[in-house]
Design an enzyme around this catalytic site. Structure first.
Site, PDB file in Angstrom:
ATOM      1  N   PRO A   1      -6.271   6.748 -15.780  1.00  0.00           N
ATOM      2  CA  PRO A   1      -6.485   5.301 -15.902  1.00  0.00           C
ATOM      3  C   PRO A   1      -6.194   4.483 -14.657  1.00  0.00           C
ATOM      4  O   PRO A   1      -6.430   3.275 -14.659  1.00  0.00           O
ATOM      5  CB  PRO A   1      -5.519   4.919 -17.028  1.00  0.00           C
ATOM      6  CG  PRO A   1      -4.388   5.886 -16.900  1.00  0.00           C
ATOM      7  CD  PRO A   1      -5.029   7.179 -16.456  1.00  0.00           C
ATOM      8  N   TYR A   2      -5.660   5.104 -13.605  1.00  0.00           N
ATOM      9  CA  TYR A   2      -5.288   4.363 -12.401  1.00  0.00           C
ATOM     10  C   TYR A   2      -6.054   4.885 -11.184  1.00  0.00           C
ATOM     11  O   TYR A   2      -6.645   5.962 -11.215  1.00  0.00           O
ATOM     12  CB  TYR A   2      -3.781   4.493 -12.142  1.00  0.00           C
ATOM     13  CG  TYR A   2      -2.922   4.040 -13.294  1.00  0.00           C
ATOM     14  CD1 TYR A   2      -2.828   2.695 -13.634  1.00  0.00           C
ATOM     15  CD2 TYR A   2      -2.209   4.963 -14.059  1.00  0.00           C
ATOM     16  CE1 TYR A   2      -2.044   2.273 -14.700  1.00  0.00           C
ATOM     17  CE2 TYR A   2      -1.423   4.545 -15.118  1.00  0.00           C
ATOM     18  CZ  TYR A   2      -1.341   3.207 -15.437  1.00  0.00           C
ATOM     19  OH  TYR A   2      -0.575   2.799 -16.491  1.00  0.00           O
ATOM     20  N   GLY A   3      -5.974   4.130 -10.094  1.00  0.00           N
ATOM     21  CA  GLY A   3      -6.546   4.610  -8.844  1.00  0.00           C
ATOM     22  C   GLY A   3      -5.777   5.789  -8.302  1.00  0.00           C
ATOM     23  O   GLY A   3      -6.341   6.757  -7.793  1.00  0.00           O
ATOM     24  N   GLY A   4      -4.456   5.703  -8.403  1.00  0.00           N
ATOM     25  CA  GLY A   4      -3.596   6.783  -7.956  1.00  0.00           C
ATOM     26  C   GLY A   4      -2.233   6.640  -8.589  1.00  0.00           C
ATOM     27  O   GLY A   4      -1.871   5.593  -9.108  1.00  0.00           O
ATOM     28  N   MET A   5      -1.473   7.724  -8.551  1.00  0.00           N
ATOM     29  CA  MET A   5      -0.081   7.710  -9.005  1.00  0.00           C
ATOM     30  C   MET A   5       0.732   8.500  -8.003  1.00  0.00           C
ATOM     31  O   MET A   5       0.439   9.656  -7.708  1.00  0.00           O
ATOM     32  CB  MET A   5       0.056   8.304 -10.406  1.00  0.00           C
ATOM     33  CG  MET A   5       1.488   8.273 -10.925  1.00  0.00           C
ATOM     34  SD  MET A   5       2.122   6.570 -11.038  1.00  0.00           S
ATOM     35  CE  MET A   5       3.889   6.859 -10.937  1.00  0.00           C
ATOM     36  N   GLU A   6       1.774   7.847  -7.487  1.00  0.00           N
ATOM     37  CA  GLU A   6       2.479   8.314  -6.300  1.00  0.00           C
ATOM     38  C   GLU A   6       3.549   9.350  -6.578  1.00  0.00           C
ATOM     39  O   GLU A   6       4.652   9.308  -5.997  1.00  0.00           O
ATOM     40  CB  GLU A   6       3.098   7.102  -5.591  1.00  0.00           C
ATOM     41  CG  GLU A   6       4.154   6.326  -6.397  1.00  0.00           C
ATOM     42  CD  GLU A   6       3.600   5.261  -7.322  1.00  0.00           C
ATOM     43  OE1 GLU A   6       4.393   4.436  -7.810  1.00  0.00           O
ATOM     44  OE2 GLU A   6       2.380   5.242  -7.560  1.00  0.00           O
TER      45      GLU A   6
ATOM     46  N   HIS B   1      -2.470   3.542   0.163  1.00  0.00           N
ATOM     47  CA  HIS B   1      -1.557   2.879  -0.773  1.00  0.00           C
ATOM     48  C   HIS B   1      -0.543   3.872  -1.335  1.00  0.00           C
ATOM     49  O   HIS B   1       0.665   3.596  -1.345  1.00  0.00           O
ATOM     50  CB  HIS B   1      -2.364   2.246  -1.909  1.00  0.00           C
ATOM     51  CG  HIS B   1      -1.533   1.475  -2.891  1.00  0.00           C
ATOM     52  ND1 HIS B   1      -1.246   0.145  -2.724  1.00  0.00           N
ATOM     53  CD2 HIS B   1      -0.910   1.859  -4.041  1.00  0.00           C
ATOM     54  CE1 HIS B   1      -0.486  -0.269  -3.729  1.00  0.00           C
ATOM     55  NE2 HIS B   1      -0.277   0.762  -4.547  1.00  0.00           N
ATOM     56  N   GLU B   2      -1.037   5.032  -1.788  1.00  0.00           N
ATOM     57  CA  GLU B   2      -0.124   6.004  -2.386  1.00  0.00           C
ATOM     58  C   GLU B   2       0.814   6.605  -1.340  1.00  0.00           C
ATOM     59  O   GLU B   2       1.978   6.894  -1.638  1.00  0.00           O
ATOM     60  CB  GLU B   2      -0.918   7.104  -3.098  1.00  0.00           C
ATOM     61  CG  GLU B   2      -1.886   6.600  -4.164  1.00  0.00           C
ATOM     62  CD  GLU B   2      -1.269   5.617  -5.160  1.00  0.00           C
ATOM     63  OE1 GLU B   2      -0.060   5.754  -5.467  1.00  0.00           O
ATOM     64  OE2 GLU B   2      -1.978   4.711  -5.616  1.00  0.00           O
TER      65      GLU B   2
ATOM     66  N   HIS C   1       3.668   4.307  -0.815  1.00  0.00           N
ATOM     67  CA  HIS C   1       4.672   4.430  -1.875  1.00  0.00           C
ATOM     68  C   HIS C   1       5.749   5.465  -1.534  1.00  0.00           C
ATOM     69  O   HIS C   1       6.837   5.441  -2.133  1.00  0.00           O
ATOM     70  CB  HIS C   1       4.005   4.836  -3.184  1.00  0.00           C
ATOM     71  CG  HIS C   1       3.647   3.690  -4.076  1.00  0.00           C
ATOM     72  ND1 HIS C   1       4.548   2.720  -4.459  1.00  0.00           N
ATOM     73  CD2 HIS C   1       2.467   3.355  -4.681  1.00  0.00           C
ATOM     74  CE1 HIS C   1       3.957   1.844  -5.254  1.00  0.00           C
ATOM     75  NE2 HIS C   1       2.684   2.203  -5.391  1.00  0.00           N
TER      76      HIS C   1
ATOM     77  N   GLU D   1       5.288  -2.660  -5.718  1.00  0.00           N
ATOM     78  CA  GLU D   1       3.856  -2.806  -5.451  1.00  0.00           C
ATOM     79  C   GLU D   1       3.537  -3.846  -4.373  1.00  0.00           C
ATOM     80  O   GLU D   1       2.587  -3.658  -3.604  1.00  0.00           O
ATOM     81  CB  GLU D   1       3.116  -3.129  -6.745  1.00  0.00           C
ATOM     82  CG  GLU D   1       3.168  -1.999  -7.772  1.00  0.00           C
ATOM     83  CD  GLU D   1       2.535  -0.697  -7.283  1.00  0.00           C
ATOM     84  OE1 GLU D   1       1.881  -0.695  -6.227  1.00  0.00           O
ATOM     85  OE2 GLU D   1       2.699   0.323  -7.981  1.00  0.00           O
TER      86      GLU D   1
ATOM     87  N   ASP E   1       3.844  -2.508 -19.714  1.00  0.00           N
ATOM     88  CA  ASP E   1       2.393  -2.265 -19.674  1.00  0.00           C
ATOM     89  C   ASP E   1       1.619  -3.554 -19.949  1.00  0.00           C
ATOM     90  O   ASP E   1       0.550  -3.779 -19.376  1.00  0.00           O
ATOM     91  CB  ASP E   1       1.996  -1.206 -20.700  1.00  0.00           C
ATOM     92  CG  ASP E   1       2.336   0.205 -20.251  1.00  0.00           C
ATOM     93  OD1 ASP E   1       2.549   0.406 -19.042  1.00  0.00           O
ATOM     94  OD2 ASP E   1       2.414   1.095 -21.114  1.00  0.00           O
TER      95      ASP E   1
ATOM     96  N   TYR F   1       1.278  -6.948  -7.245  1.00  0.00           N
ATOM     97  CA  TYR F   1       0.692  -6.376  -6.041  1.00  0.00           C
ATOM     98  C   TYR F   1       0.377  -7.480  -5.032  1.00  0.00           C
ATOM     99  O   TYR F   1       0.851  -7.442  -3.881  1.00  0.00           O
ATOM    100  CB  TYR F   1      -0.608  -5.644  -6.379  1.00  0.00           C
ATOM    101  CG  TYR F   1      -0.481  -4.400  -7.209  1.00  0.00           C
ATOM    102  CD1 TYR F   1      -0.691  -3.141  -6.646  1.00  0.00           C
ATOM    103  CD2 TYR F   1      -0.208  -4.464  -8.574  1.00  0.00           C
ATOM    104  CE1 TYR F   1      -0.607  -1.988  -7.412  1.00  0.00           C
ATOM    105  CE2 TYR F   1      -0.115  -3.320  -9.347  1.00  0.00           C
ATOM    106  CZ  TYR F   1      -0.322  -2.084  -8.759  1.00  0.00           C
ATOM    107  OH  TYR F   1      -0.243  -0.935  -9.522  1.00  0.00           O
TER     108      TYR F   1
ATOM    109  N   ARG G   1     -10.870   4.557 -15.568  1.00  0.00           N
ATOM    110  CA  ARG G   1      -9.988   3.777 -14.704  1.00  0.00           C
ATOM    111  C   ARG G   1      -9.959   2.321 -15.167  1.00  0.00           C
ATOM    112  O   ARG G   1     -10.994   1.658 -15.255  1.00  0.00           O
ATOM    113  CB  ARG G   1     -10.477   3.871 -13.259  1.00  0.00           C
ATOM    114  CG  ARG G   1      -9.530   3.259 -12.241  1.00  0.00           C
ATOM    115  CD  ARG G   1     -10.059   3.455 -10.838  1.00  0.00           C
ATOM    116  NE  ARG G   1      -9.226   2.792  -9.852  1.00  0.00           N
ATOM    117  CZ  ARG G   1      -9.523   2.698  -8.554  1.00  0.00           C
ATOM    118  NH1 ARG G   1     -10.642   3.264  -8.117  1.00  0.00           N
ATOM    119  NH2 ARG G   1      -8.721   2.068  -7.726  1.00  0.00           N
ATOM    120  N   MET G   2      -8.761   1.816 -15.437  1.00  0.00           N
ATOM    121  CA  MET G   2      -8.640   0.472 -16.011  1.00  0.00           C
ATOM    122  C   MET G   2      -9.140  -0.617 -15.071  1.00  0.00           C
ATOM    123  O   MET G   2      -9.560  -1.686 -15.529  1.00  0.00           O
ATOM    124  CB  MET G   2      -7.187   0.199 -16.407  1.00  0.00           C
ATOM    125  CG  MET G   2      -6.732   0.960 -17.634  1.00  0.00           C
ATOM    126  SD  MET G   2      -5.172   0.348 -18.313  1.00  0.00           S
ATOM    127  CE  MET G   2      -4.018   0.864 -17.032  1.00  0.00           C
ATOM    128  N   LYS G   3      -9.112  -0.373 -13.777  1.00  0.00           N
ATOM    129  CA  LYS G   3      -9.625  -1.360 -12.829  1.00  0.00           C
ATOM    130  C   LYS G   3     -11.076  -1.698 -13.109  1.00  0.00           C
ATOM    131  O   LYS G   3     -11.525  -2.822 -12.816  1.00  0.00           O
ATOM    132  CB  LYS G   3      -9.474  -0.817 -11.401  1.00  0.00           C
ATOM    133  CG  LYS G   3      -9.934  -1.784 -10.317  1.00  0.00           C
ATOM    134  CD  LYS G   3      -9.754  -1.220  -8.931  1.00  0.00           C
ATOM    135  CE  LYS G   3     -10.150  -2.250  -7.876  1.00  0.00           C
ATOM    136  NZ  LYS G   3     -10.015  -1.722  -6.495  1.00  0.00           N
TER     137      LYS G   3
END
Length: 484
Positions: A128-133, A157-158, A161, A180, A238, A246, A433-435
């Site tokens: 659901p996200y662009g990335g997770m760090e 971005h990641e 992080h 963020e 959430d 951000y 992806r929620m975006k």
């Protein structure tokens, strides 16, 4: 599988060992991949294989994750590789070939990278996200596979992080901007270092517009538009998640940088902040104290209205100015199309427009053009016929880049241009992806066309079981199928 709990505040976990107990009757048993830090398994006479994954660097518990699947890797550098399913791993290796450059730029700005490996894992489309760090192994979405490396700023971005979030962590979710906002700030500095300051300024300006759009959507008086929201009543983090921490966080840090004398004055403070709070959690008040102590001889800091910046809802109290030279042509083209049909009733295309208008543009400039046009048409949508004229020239229906598709579809949905509906449904069905999901579902649901609203509901009921539970939950709120 046993692991430290992932729920609750983002506390630091020292010397974490993860036990993964897996038994398999398959001909190809589950194995821990080479290069991932783990201890040799103890002798066992059973079919069960026990793997111990060792993380020597203290980490926040919310960053622990396991990935299991049929995975292959491709080397990107001496300390980075990309993992994915065999069918897409080569495409991923091409897309993320510049990972080492991002990592080296991050180290030049923020100090040594303490995590050893920096690998990437390309996840299935439902991520659901662009990335997770996650430390050592960043999870990324396959929506980044544009084929031209145009969307890999997510990797910057990641990587950022690794310092802002993983090394220095917000003490609770009220202070999420310290993760963020700082990460957006460092990401854009990395991009500026590699692509020039004009690129940094371009993305900062786009981010400011994104912030304005988000504040307008949520409501300028809403608690969730505060830099430090009040979650004391037990609000689900959430539910508070948005672009606000951000972009408002970045906006604040950029303001502070300019106030104290620019990058040459602010970047030493950034290093001091990261060194001081490394492997610790930090609150907004601690950030303030450290900042004021570092700049105690700088008279300009006495003008900062901390209370308003931290706790007032809505847009920031001070306006930042950015160099929009890279966006000027995109903005000018948006104005040209807007003024050709201000009333939204349909008109001939603007004089002089042609496919050459966007020739040589990167995806970022095309998105800037579309987002500016979305902004200009927020009160009075375009006529559907104008969208069709635009498509004849620019072939936007054929775009494969997810950022372009989402911006274009939002514009067309507002115009009740049903020609894009098959593409919209495809995008809502093929990735999670929620975006992209949330803006498109919201646009359909709020469309003046009743058919669009029904299309949103029908599509959600048909494909939502493919979505991650968080994405499914948040889209259900957008469609008023459940309460936030």
């Amino acid at each position: 599988m046993s692991a430290v709990p992932k729920d609750g505040p983002p506390s630091i976990q020292p010397d974490t060992t993860l036990d993964f107990d897996s038994s398999s009757t398959e001909s190809e048993p589950i194995t821990a991949p080479e290069g991932v830090p783990h201890l040799p398994p103890p002798p066992s006479g059973s079919d069960t294989k026990l793997c111990y994954f060792l993380q020597k660097v203290p980490i926040p518990s919310y960053l622990i994750a396991l990935a299991v699947g049929e995975l292959e890797s491709r080397q990107l550098s001496d300390r980075s590789c990309v993992w994915s399913e065999p069918s897409v791993v080569d495409a991923a290796a091409y897309e993320f070939a510049d990972t080492a450059k991002y990592l080296e730029a991050g180290e030049a700005l923020a100090g040594p990278y303490v995590w050893g490996r920096y690998d990437l894992l390309l996840l299935p489309p439902s991520f659901p996200y662009g990335g997770m760090e996650n430390p050592c192994l960043t999870f990324v979405t396959p929506t980044l596979l544009a084929g031209d490396r145009s969307l890999t700023n997510v990797v910057a971005h990641e990587i950022a992080h690794s310092w802002t979030g993983n090394l220095v962590t917000n003490a609770s979710w009220e202070h999420f901007w310290l993760n963020e906002g700082w990460t957006m700030f460092l990401e854009r500095k990395i991009v500026g270092k590699l692509q020039g300051d004009a690129a940094l300024q371009f993305y900062a300006a786009q981010g400011a517009q994104s912030l304005a759009d988000e504040v307008s959507r949520i409501g300028p008086d809403h608690n969730f538009t505060r830099l430090v929201p009040d979650l004391s009543a037990g609000e689900d983090p959430d539910d508070a998640f948005s672009r606000v921490p951000y972009e408002k966080g970045f906006y604040f840090l950029y303001y502070l940088q300019n106030l104290v004398g620019g990058p040459s004055a602010f970047e030493p403070f950034m290093r001091s902040y990261l060194d001081t709070f490394a492997f610790k959690t930090v609150t907004s008040e601690q950030f303030k104290e450290h900042f004021l102590n570092h700049f105690k001889d700088n008279k300009a800091v006495s003008t900062i209205d901390w209370e308003t910046w931290y706790h007032a809802p809505g847009m920031p109290p001070v306006k930042n100015d950015y160099d929009t030279s890279l966006a000027t042509a995109a903005y000018d083209l948006a104005v040209k199309w807007h003024t050709a049909d201000v009333m939204g009733i349909g008109a001939p295309p603007p004089k002089g427009v042609s496919p050459d208008d966007i020739k040589g543009w990167g995806s970022e400039q095309i998105v800037a053009f579309l987002e500016k046009l979305n902004e200009l048409r927020s009160m009075t949508p375009m006529a559907a016929s104008m969208c069709r004229e635009m498509n004849k020239l620019y072939k936007l229906d054929e775009a494969k880049n997810c950022e372009i598709r989402c911006s274009w579809y939002k514009l067309c949905i507002g115009a009740c241009d049903e020609a894009v509906n098959p593409g919209v449904v495809d995008m809502l069905s093929s990735q999670g992806r929620m975006k992209y999901l949330r803006p498109l579902y919201r646009a359909l649901y709020k469309s003046k066309s009743k058919d669009d609203k029904q299309l949103a509901l029908d599509t959600f009921h048909k494909v939502s079981n493919k979505y991650h539970p968080i994405a499914k939950k948040m889209v259900a709120v957008d469609l008023q199928l459940s309460k936030q």
